[in-house]
Write a protein that holds these residues in place. Sequence first.
Motif, short mmCIF file in Angstrom:
data_model
loop_
_atom_site.label_atom_id
_atom_site.label_comp_id
_atom_site.label_asym_id
_atom_site.label_seq_id
_atom_site.Cartn_x
_atom_site.Cartn_y
_atom_site.Cartn_z
N LEU A 201 0.83 -1.20 0.00
CA LEU A 201 0.00 0.00 0.00
C LEU A 201 0.87 1.26 0.00
N GLY A 202 0.36 2.27 -0.72
CA GLY A 202 1.07 3.54 -0.78
C GLY A 202 0.40 4.59 0.07
N GLN A 203 1.10 5.71 0.24
CA GLN A 203 0.62 6.84 1.02
C GLN A 203 0.18 6.41 2.43
N SER A 204 0.97 5.54 2.98
CA SER A 204 0.69 5.08 4.34
C SER A 204 2.01 4.71 4.98
N GLU A 205 1.98 4.59 6.28
CA GLU A 205 3.16 4.19 7.03
C GLU A 205 3.07 2.75 7.49
N GLN A 206 2.27 1.98 6.78
CA GLN A 206 2.20 0.55 7.11
C GLN A 206 3.55 -0.08 6.81
N GLU A 207 4.11 -0.73 7.77
CA GLU A 207 5.45 -1.28 7.63
C GLU A 207 5.40 -2.74 7.18
N TYR A 208 6.38 -3.08 6.37
CA TYR A 208 6.54 -4.45 5.88
C TYR A 208 7.92 -4.92 6.32
N SER A 209 7.92 -5.99 7.04
CA SER A 209 9.16 -6.44 7.67
C SER A 209 9.76 -7.61 6.90
N ILE A 210 11.07 -7.58 6.82
CA ILE A 210 11.83 -8.71 6.30
C ILE A 210 12.56 -9.29 7.50
N PRO A 211 12.13 -10.44 8.01
CA PRO A 211 12.80 -11.02 9.17
C PRO A 211 14.21 -11.46 8.80
N SER A 212 14.94 -11.86 9.77
CA SER A 212 16.33 -12.26 9.53
C SER A 212 16.41 -13.34 8.46
N LYS A 213 17.12 -13.00 7.40
CA LYS A 213 17.30 -13.95 6.29
C LYS A 213 18.78 -14.32 6.22
N ARG A 214 19.04 -15.61 6.16
CA ARG A 214 20.41 -16.07 6.04
C ARG A 214 20.85 -15.97 4.59
N LEU A 215 21.93 -15.22 4.36
CA LEU A 215 22.48 -15.09 3.02
C LEU A 215 23.44 -16.24 2.75
N PRO A 216 23.57 -16.61 1.50
CA PRO A 216 24.51 -17.70 1.17
C PRO A 216 25.94 -17.36 1.56
N ALA A 217 26.77 -18.35 1.55
CA ALA A 217 28.16 -18.17 1.97
C ALA A 217 28.91 -17.20 1.06
N ASN A 218 28.52 -17.15 -0.23
CA ASN A 218 29.24 -16.27 -1.14
C ASN A 218 28.90 -14.79 -0.92
N PHE A 219 28.00 -14.49 0.03
CA PHE A 219 27.69 -13.11 0.39
C PHE A 219 28.53 -12.64 1.58
N SER A 220 29.46 -13.47 2.04
CA SER A 220 30.26 -13.09 3.21
C SER A 220 31.02 -11.80 2.95
N VAL A 221 31.18 -11.00 4.02
CA VAL A 221 31.82 -9.69 3.91
C VAL A 221 33.29 -9.83 4.23
N ASP A 222 34.09 -9.16 3.40
CA ASP A 222 35.53 -9.15 3.63
C ASP A 222 35.82 -8.46 4.96
N LYS A 223 36.73 -9.00 5.72
CA LYS A 223 37.03 -8.44 7.03
C LYS A 223 37.87 -7.17 6.95
N ILE A 224 38.35 -6.84 5.74
CA ILE A 224 39.22 -5.66 5.58
C ILE A 224 38.52 -4.57 4.77
N TYR A 225 37.91 -4.97 3.62
CA TYR A 225 37.33 -4.00 2.70
C TYR A 225 35.82 -3.85 2.93
N MET A 226 35.33 -2.68 2.56
CA MET A 226 33.89 -2.44 2.62
C MET A 226 33.20 -3.18 1.47
N GLN A 227 32.03 -3.70 1.74
CA GLN A 227 31.28 -4.46 0.74
C GLN A 227 29.93 -3.78 0.51
N ASN A 228 29.46 -3.77 -0.76
CA ASN A 228 28.15 -3.19 -1.10
C ASN A 228 27.14 -4.30 -1.37
#
Length: 269
Positions: A201-228
Amino acid sequence: MKRNRTCLKILRYRKHHPFVFYFMILYLGGIFIYILIFHLWFADYSKPMPLNEVGDFLAGVFAPIAFLFLYLGYVQQGKELQQNTQALNLQVEELKNSVEQQKELVDATREEIDLSREEINHQRKIQQIQVQPFFHFKNFIVTDDPEEKSSLLISFTFYNSRATCRDLVLTVVKEARVDYTRIRNHIENPKFYLSSFDVVLGQSEQEYSIPSKRLPANFSVDKIYMQNLELKFEYVDFFGEQHVRSYTWYVRPALEDGKYEVGQLRPVI
């Protein structure tokens, strides 16, 4: 009536051509006086004049008049030609002015059409924007998965402040750093399905939640560089047209164990 009309014509001719009128009066009057004097004092009625001499006399008398009217006709024709030339020049000027006016009218019409087209395009853009949703995000969180340390958990909440959309599909894409091997081999960045909604719905503040989703292993973040991470919202708008709107979020290495600093970079339409 005819006599008065003739008199009026003579008077009008005398007014417009006084030289010719008085010349003809004097010339014909002189000839009349000459013939009268000749008949009174010099004519011999016992020897009548031969007809050929009478013809020569008349030819000599009226020849100057004929040449005079020939000259007058030539002058009159020259004046008429001059007047015709002036009239043609005036017509040429009028045609030029008409062409200029038509050109100005065409330019004005073209400008009006261009303005109308720009106004229509502007209205279309406004209308197109008004029928598109506008998503806002809350509580965008990325953490390590406590069960699988090599995976990430992503959760967030969003709402729509503009137009209602339907058939919304949410996916997340990992923006990898430039890798020429992947580009050369046409390997796409990792993509993962998050959720879908029939109607948002538009023009409203009704919120839609995305609960915790586990991303695959290839989405892991580098411990040194920033990831997008790029969130893609695929939806159908009010007119039934399919659209894709993307939002890029940066994920920096964890400041504490299991927590990452996240922030929105820019929307990509």
